[in-house]
Motif scaffolding. Structure first.
Motif, PDB file in Angstrom:
ATOM      1  N   SER A 176      42.459  56.839  42.013  1.00  0.00           N
ATOM      2  CA  SER A 176      40.738  56.665  41.165  1.00  0.00           C
ATOM      3  C   SER A 176      40.190  57.408  40.354  1.00  0.00           C
ATOM      4  O   SER A 176      39.496  57.150  40.020  1.00  0.00           O
ATOM      5  CB  SER A 176      40.172  57.032  42.832  1.00  0.00           C
ATOM      6  N   GLN A 177      40.392  58.442  39.979  1.00  0.00           N
ATOM      7  CA  GLN A 177      40.425  59.788  38.905  1.00  0.00           C
ATOM      8  C   GLN A 177      40.472  58.156  37.864  1.00  0.00           C
ATOM      9  O   GLN A 177      39.382  58.908  36.634  1.00  0.00           O
ATOM     10  CB  GLN A 177      41.234  60.974  38.537  1.00  0.00           C
ATOM     11  N   GLN A 178      41.330  57.602  37.519  1.00  0.00           N
ATOM     12  CA  GLN A 178      41.877  57.227  36.070  1.00  0.00           C
ATOM     13  C   GLN A 178      40.592  56.220  36.149  1.00  0.00           C
ATOM     14  O   GLN A 178      39.784  55.703  35.314  1.00  0.00           O
ATOM     15  CB  GLN A 178      42.901  56.280  35.797  1.00  0.00           C
ATOM     16  N   ALA A 179      40.247  55.436  37.377  1.00  0.00           N
ATOM     17  CA  ALA A 179      39.006  53.876  37.957  1.00  0.00           C
ATOM     18  C   ALA A 179      37.805  54.785  36.982  1.00  0.00           C
ATOM     19  O   ALA A 179      36.673  54.301  36.354  1.00  0.00           O
ATOM     20  CB  ALA A 179      39.171  53.995  39.110  1.00  0.00           C
ATOM     21  N   GLU A 218      33.105  49.028  31.293  1.00  0.00           N
ATOM     22  CA  GLU A 218      32.474  47.912  31.516  1.00  0.00           C
ATOM     23  C   GLU A 218      30.200  48.675  31.411  1.00  0.00           C
ATOM     24  O   GLU A 218      29.301  48.028  31.347  1.00  0.00           O
ATOM     25  CB  GLU A 218      31.707  47.871  33.274  1.00  0.00           C
ATOM     26  N   GLY A 219      30.555  49.705  30.380  1.00  0.00           N
ATOM     27  CA  GLY A 219      29.280  51.001  30.594  1.00  0.00           C
ATOM     28  C   GLY A 219      28.751  51.224  31.632  1.00  0.00           C
ATOM     29  O   GLY A 219      27.437  51.593  31.437  1.00  0.00           O
ATOM     30  N   ILE A 220      29.133  51.529  32.812  1.00  0.00           N
ATOM     31  CA  ILE A 220      28.719  52.056  34.272  1.00  0.00           C
ATOM     32  C   ILE A 220      29.315  52.711  35.091  1.00  0.00           C
ATOM     33  O   ILE A 220      30.219  52.322  34.684  1.00  0.00           O
ATOM     34  CB  ILE A 220      28.325  50.430  34.578  1.00  0.00           C
ATOM     35  N   PHE A 221      28.833  53.875  35.116  1.00  0.00           N
ATOM     36  CA  PHE A 221      29.471  54.940  35.326  1.00  0.00           C
ATOM     37  C   PHE A 221      29.724  54.536  37.350  1.00  0.00           C
ATOM     38  O   PHE A 221      29.102  54.301  37.692  1.00  0.00           O
ATOM     39  CB  PHE A 221      28.385  56.433  36.010  1.00  0.00           C
ATOM     40  N   ILE A 222      30.379  55.191  37.620  1.00  0.00           N
ATOM     41  CA  ILE A 222      30.863  55.750  38.487  1.00  0.00           C
ATOM     42  C   ILE A 222      31.508  56.491  39.322  1.00  0.00           C
ATOM     43  O   ILE A 222      31.853  57.906  38.444  1.00  0.00           O
ATOM     44  CB  ILE A 222      32.204  54.307  39.084  1.00  0.00           C
ATOM     45  N   GLU A 223      31.338  56.759  40.371  1.00  0.00           N
ATOM     46  CA  GLU A 223      32.073  58.796  40.767  1.00  0.00           C
ATOM     47  C   GLU A 223      33.339  58.650  42.011  1.00  0.00           C
ATOM     48  O   GLU A 223      34.082  57.501  41.445  1.00  0.00           O
ATOM     49  CB  GLU A 223      30.657  59.180  41.408  1.00  0.00           C
ATOM     50  N   SER A 272      34.999  54.900  43.405  1.00  0.00           N
ATOM     51  CA  SER A 272      35.822  54.731  42.350  1.00  0.00           C
ATOM     52  C   SER A 272      37.244  53.846  43.507  1.00  0.00           C
ATOM     53  O   SER A 272      37.999  53.449  42.870  1.00  0.00           O
ATOM     54  CB  SER A 272      36.497  55.835  42.137  1.00  0.00           C
ATOM     55  N   LYS A 273      37.427  54.334  44.813  1.00  0.00           N
ATOM     56  CA  LYS A 273      38.847  54.212  45.683  1.00  0.00           C
ATOM     57  C   LYS A 273      37.850  52.816  46.183  1.00  0.00           C
ATOM     58  O   LYS A 273      39.314  51.783  45.902  1.00  0.00           O
ATOM     59  CB  LYS A 273      38.226  54.985  46.545  1.00  0.00           C
ATOM     60  N   VAL A 274      36.445  51.848  46.114  1.00  0.00           N
ATOM     61  CA  VAL A 274      36.818  50.605  46.484  1.00  0.00           C
ATOM     62  C   VAL A 274      37.078  50.200  45.264  1.00  0.00           C
ATOM     63  O   VAL A 274      37.772  48.732  45.487  1.00  0.00           O
ATOM     64  CB  VAL A 274      35.011  50.874  46.822  1.00  0.00           C
ATOM     65  N   LEU A 275      36.800  50.346  44.061  1.00  0.00           N
ATOM     66  CA  LEU A 275      36.975  49.427  42.693  1.00  0.00           C
ATOM     67  C   LEU A 275      38.971  49.687  42.645  1.00  0.00           C
ATOM     68  O   LEU A 275      39.165  48.353  42.408  1.00  0.00           O
ATOM     69  CB  LEU A 275      36.785  50.469  41.333  1.00  0.00           C
ATOM     70  N   VAL A 276      38.881  50.633  43.128  1.00  0.00           N
ATOM     71  CA  VAL A 276      41.217  50.428  43.616  1.00  0.00           C
ATOM     72  C   VAL A 276      40.974  49.626  44.150  1.00  0.00           C
ATOM     73  O   VAL A 276      42.457  48.358  43.867  1.00  0.00           O
ATOM     74  CB  VAL A 276      41.854  52.050  43.031  1.00  0.00           C
ATOM     75  N   GLY A 277      41.438  50.083  45.256  1.00  0.00           N
ATOM     76  CA  GLY A 277      41.361  49.208  46.449  1.00  0.00           C
ATOM     77  C   GLY A 277      41.125  47.518  46.198  1.00  0.00           C
ATOM     78  O   GLY A 277      42.627  46.223  45.760  1.00  0.00           O
TER      79      GLY A 277
END
Length: 327
Positions: A272-275, A283-288, A293-298
């Motif tokens: 998630s840290q890497q995501a 994407e030019g879009i920020f996540i946290e 980040s964990k949703v993206l990893v999943g």
């Protein structure tokens, strides 16, 4: 029009956000996989730093106004997204807002605390204490204001209540129409599960709208059983409010995974840290670091394992304000 659509149209609500929020393809599309990636931009809800809580606050502040409330109280940790968004929403709605924070007041305010200061919000800093003490202090403060003759509305449990969950019940209606307009077939939505508000609203709305989507909830905090219990309780509250029961269990209505939560709320995993970095750079879009980040990893792992196909949507629930205090 389905009964839930009629209820949402007729119930008390404060319009806060431009609708719909964007739904568009992601730049990155995995090669060799039968998926097309989309993103639902609920980081762009139009108030303050944006984020999912604005959807809940439309219904919560609607109830507050219907009860004649003039002051709104909310509580959370130092970098609470809910607190910053409640303060911003109250500014837009013309309501007084006070926040209760279980941390010491820092010499230099960053992230959401800075935004709250810019909004002119009164903050009660309690010093280090747990959430139970913080919430008790909020209830005591509410009682004191009530005794003094002021009508107070308390935003409880991080806005994860039956009424707050209606924000994402309404989001299902919104996304269904967007998909129809864009010619998108049955879409899988990946969304976060913290205390369960977003998840409950999505699952409840999806069932009452005839299951237009496949819902996958990625826990960022609790084990699957605990999160499922939170979701079930919140849906039960929503059913009491609307009078519209969900005819299947939570387990039948959605897939819930706790495989990506790591150490729980606020604790990064290596992935998630890497995501956070890779998503911004592709994407030019920020996540946290806490939720998105964990949703993206999943989601990416399910794609790699070929557990999903067709249109796959990443629900970006915001959190930009807290990002500035995470590094």
């Amino acid at each position: 029009m389905k009964p839930i659509e009629r209820f949402l149209r007729e119930t008390d609500r404060v319009p806060l956000m431009p609708m719909p929020t964007p739904l568009h393809p992601m730049h990155y599309q995995p090669s060799g996989k039968d998926v097309s990636l989309l993103i639902k931009r609920d980081d762009m809800t139009g108030v303050g730093p944006g984020g999912n809580k604005i959807r809940s606050l439309e219904f919560l502040l609607g109830e507050a106004r219907s009860k004649g409330a003039s002051k709104i109280l909310a509580a959370g940790p130092e970098q609470s997204n809910l607190c910053a968004l409640t303060a911003a929403a109250c500014a837009k709605a013309g309501l007084d807002c006070e926040l209760i924070i279980n941390a010491a007041e820092p010499a230099r305010k960053e992230g959401n605390l800075l935004l709250e200061e810019l909004l002119g919000t009164k903050i009660h800093f309690l010093g280090p204490c747990d959430g139970t003490v913080r919430n008790r202090r909020m209830e005591e403060l509410a009682a004191a204001y009530q005794s003094a003759g002021e009508q107070v509305y308390v935003v409880r449990n991080g806005a994860t209540t039956g009424r707050g969950a209606l924000g994402y019940t309404a989001a299902v209606v919104e996304m269904k129409r967007q998909c129809e307009d864009l010619g998108i077939g049955r879409m899988t939505i990946f969304a976060p599960g913290g205390n369960g508000g977003v998840a409950a609203g999505l699952i409840y709305g999806n069932q009452l709208m005839g299951q237009p989507f496949r819902i996958v909830i990625v826990s960022v905090e609790d084990d699957r059983e605990t999160l499922t219990a939170h979701i079930r309780s919140t849906i039960s509250e929503a059913e009491e409010i609307t009078g519209l029961p969900m005819d299947v269990s939570v387990e039948q209505a959605a897939e819930i995974t706790d495989a990506y939560r790591g150490g729980g709320w606020g604790e990064n995993t290596k992935e998630s840290q890497q995501a956070v970095l890779s998503f911004a750079r592709s994407e030019g879009i920020f996540i946290e670091n806490v939720y998105t980040s964990k949703v993206l990893v999943g989601m990416m792992d399910w794609i790699e394992q070929e557990k999903v196909s067709g249109p796959v949507c990443y629900l970006h629930t915001g959190g930009l304000g807290s990002l500035f205090a995470q590094y």
